[in-house]
Design a protein around this motif. Sequence first.
Motif, mmCIF file in Angstrom:
data_model
loop_
_atom_site.group_PDB
_atom_site.id
_atom_site.type_symbol
_atom_site.label_atom_id
_atom_site.label_comp_id
_atom_site.label_asym_id
_atom_site.label_seq_id
_atom_site.Cartn_x
_atom_site.Cartn_y
_atom_site.Cartn_z
ATOM 1 N N GLU A 33 -10.106 -5.097 18.277
ATOM 2 C CA GLU A 33 -9.799 -6.510 18.003
ATOM 3 C C GLU A 33 -10.231 -6.950 16.609
ATOM 4 O O GLU A 33 -9.917 -8.065 16.183
ATOM 5 N N LYS A 34 -10.932 -6.095 15.891
ATOM 6 C CA LYS A 34 -11.423 -6.472 14.560
ATOM 7 C C LYS A 34 -10.481 -5.987 13.452
ATOM 8 O O LYS A 34 -9.729 -5.031 13.618
ATOM 9 N N VAL A 35 -10.562 -6.693 12.333
ATOM 10 C CA VAL A 35 -9.790 -6.323 11.152
ATOM 11 C C VAL A 35 -10.784 -5.988 10.035
ATOM 12 O O VAL A 35 -11.836 -6.626 9.928
ATOM 13 N N PHE A 36 -10.439 -5.014 9.199
ATOM 14 C CA PHE A 36 -11.385 -4.529 8.204
ATOM 15 C C PHE A 36 -10.815 -4.604 6.791
ATOM 16 O O PHE A 36 -9.605 -4.742 6.587
ATOM 17 N N LYS A 93 -2.861 5.387 11.036
ATOM 18 C CA LYS A 93 -2.703 6.462 12.011
ATOM 19 C C LYS A 93 -3.777 6.398 13.085
ATOM 20 O O LYS A 93 -3.531 6.728 14.258
ATOM 21 N N ASN A 94 -4.965 5.937 12.696
ATOM 22 C CA ASN A 94 -6.085 5.863 13.637
ATOM 23 C C ASN A 94 -6.302 4.443 14.176
ATOM 24 O O ASN A 94 -7.369 4.122 14.683
ATOM 25 N N ASN A 95 -5.259 3.616 14.030
ATOM 26 C CA ASN A 95 -5.256 2.253 14.593
ATOM 27 C C ASN A 95 -6.406 1.386 14.084
ATOM 28 O O ASN A 95 -6.981 0.594 14.836
ATOM 29 N N ILE A 96 -6.737 1.557 12.824
ATOM 30 C CA ILE A 96 -7.753 0.714 12.187
ATOM 31 C C ILE A 96 -7.024 -0.368 11.391
ATOM 32 O O ILE A 96 -6.342 -0.066 10.407
ATOM 33 N N LYS A 97 -7.138 -1.599 11.834
ATOM 34 C CA LYS A 97 -6.426 -2.704 11.187
ATOM 35 C C LYS A 97 -7.147 -3.133 9.906
ATOM 36 O O LYS A 97 -8.367 -3.231 9.878
ATOM 37 N N PHE A 98 -6.370 -3.404 8.874
ATOM 38 C CA PHE A 98 -6.965 -3.869 7.619
ATOM 39 C C PHE A 98 -6.013 -4.836 6.916
ATOM 40 O O PHE A 98 -4.792 -4.731 7.039
ATOM 41 N N TYR A 99 -6.583 -5.793 6.200
ATOM 42 C CA TYR A 99 -5.789 -6.755 5.427
ATOM 43 C C TYR A 99 -5.824 -6.427 3.936
ATOM 44 O O TYR A 99 -4.891 -6.716 3.210
ATOM 45 N N SER A 100 -6.933 -5.857 3.478
ATOM 46 C CA SER A 100 -7.051 -5.559 2.051
ATOM 47 C C SER A 100 -7.569 -4.141 1.848
ATOM 48 O O SER A 100 -8.404 -3.653 2.609
ATOM 49 N N SER A 101 -7.050 -3.500 0.817
ATOM 50 C CA SER A 101 -7.499 -2.149 0.475
ATOM 51 C C SER A 101 -7.580 -2.047 -1.043
ATOM 52 O O SER A 101 -6.759 -2.628 -1.763
ATOM 53 N N GLU A 117 -15.973 2.536 1.660
ATOM 54 C CA GLU A 117 -16.630 1.384 2.292
ATOM 55 C C GLU A 117 -15.621 0.682 3.185
ATOM 56 O O GLU A 117 -14.522 0.325 2.731
ATOM 57 N N ILE A 118 -15.997 0.483 4.439
ATOM 58 C CA ILE A 118 -15.138 -0.220 5.390
ATOM 59 C C ILE A 118 -15.977 -1.294 6.077
ATOM 60 O O ILE A 118 -16.946 -0.989 6.769
ATOM 61 N N GLU A 119 -15.606 -2.541 5.838
ATOM 62 C CA GLU A 119 -16.350 -3.667 6.404
ATOM 63 C C GLU A 119 -15.408 -4.601 7.142
ATOM 64 O O GLU A 119 -14.226 -4.699 6.809
ATOM 65 N N GLU A 120 -15.943 -5.301 8.119
ATOM 66 C CA GLU A 120 -15.132 -6.267 8.838
ATOM 67 C C GLU A 120 -14.671 -7.370 7.888
ATOM 68 O O GLU A 120 -15.438 -7.876 7.077
ATOM 69 N N ASP A 121 -13.402 -7.714 7.987
ATOM 70 C CA ASP A 121 -12.826 -8.761 7.138
ATOM 71 C C ASP A 121 -12.753 -10.054 7.962
ATOM 72 O O ASP A 121 -11.957 -10.171 8.886
ATOM 73 N N LYS A 122 -13.602 -11.005 7.579
ATOM 74 C CA LYS A 122 -13.654 -12.276 8.312
ATOM 75 C C LYS A 122 -12.962 -13.413 7.565
ATOM 76 O O LYS A 122 -13.095 -14.572 7.925
ATOM 77 N N LYS A 138 -0.802 -8.043 3.718
ATOM 78 C CA LYS A 138 -1.821 -7.116 3.240
ATOM 79 C C LYS A 138 -1.817 -7.074 1.711
ATOM 80 O O LYS A 138 -0.783 -7.243 1.077
ATOM 81 N N VAL A 139 -2.994 -6.844 1.158
ATOM 82 C CA VAL A 139 -3.135 -6.769 -0.289
ATOM 83 C C VAL A 139 -3.760 -5.427 -0.664
ATOM 84 O O VAL A 139 -4.831 -5.076 -0.180
ATOM 85 N N SER A 140 -3.078 -4.684 -1.530
ATOM 86 C CA SER A 140 -3.595 -3.408 -2.026
ATOM 87 C C SER A 140 -3.882 -3.549 -3.523
ATOM 88 O O SER A 140 -3.043 -4.070 -4.263
ATOM 89 N N SER A 141 -5.052 -3.089 -3.962
ATOM 90 C CA SER A 141 -5.453 -3.252 -5.358
ATOM 91 C C SER A 141 -5.853 -1.921 -5.978
ATOM 92 O O SER A 141 -6.593 -1.149 -5.379
ATOM 93 N N VAL A 142 -5.369 -1.698 -7.202
ATOM 94 C CA VAL A 142 -5.754 -0.530 -7.987
ATOM 95 C C VAL A 142 -6.583 -1.021 -9.167
ATOM 96 O O VAL A 142 -6.093 -1.773 -10.010
#
Length: 242
Positions: A33-36, A93-101, A117-122, A138-142
Amino acid sequence: MEFVLRNTDIFDPTLAEKFETVILNESHQFEAEKVFKFIASFHVDLIKDLSSFDRFILPVSDKINKRKKSDEKDKMYDVLGFQLKQLENILMKNNIKFYSSTIQGDQLESTHIIKIEIEEDKSERVITKNSRKHQLGKVSSVVPSKLYTENLVSKLASERISELYYKIFNVIGNKKIMSEILGIDETENDNVLFQAFVKEYGELWLTTKAIENELFDKLIRKTTEVFEKYIQECEVNKDENK
């Protein structure tokens, strides 16, 4: 959570596979239920190794591979973006939800490690625009150099806050009133006034729209209160002098 992948670097074609090996052993830590938010850091000195970027083989089908090989800076961003995408695929692939990378160059202890580093995104992901709610994507940054980017943002922030401060001060034109608006003891010291402004309203430069509105409302409310107080004092003094 922090993971360190050893004996690897940003040019490693098996980087995503090594990352997945770590994730598989830690899957119990990622609640469904969490997003990272996800950050992959490599040693910043590697961005100087242009020949390794040029040798990195990108998929022919990938549109970023259509750029000219002579454009070394673009190739660097292409490689970093490709590696970030590969790491993102492991998360999905491992069902880990994320909004930013983010993939970034940082001062790590070795050029042969990747720090994850993987932290909960609140953070708030729903905004209201034109009375309608919108879900942010989702936002991806280089970020080739974290330090350079931070210094640049700091410089721009300083310039913007200075501009805002002097615009406001030029309207008010009174250091006593400005001191009271900022909630400090009366001072004629410009630097003290400016630092107090930065402390109270420095986030106006780079923040969410909601916080920006909140800070502006606070500034307007405080300014109005102080001016109303001085107007009342002037009226009282005027009546006493009649």
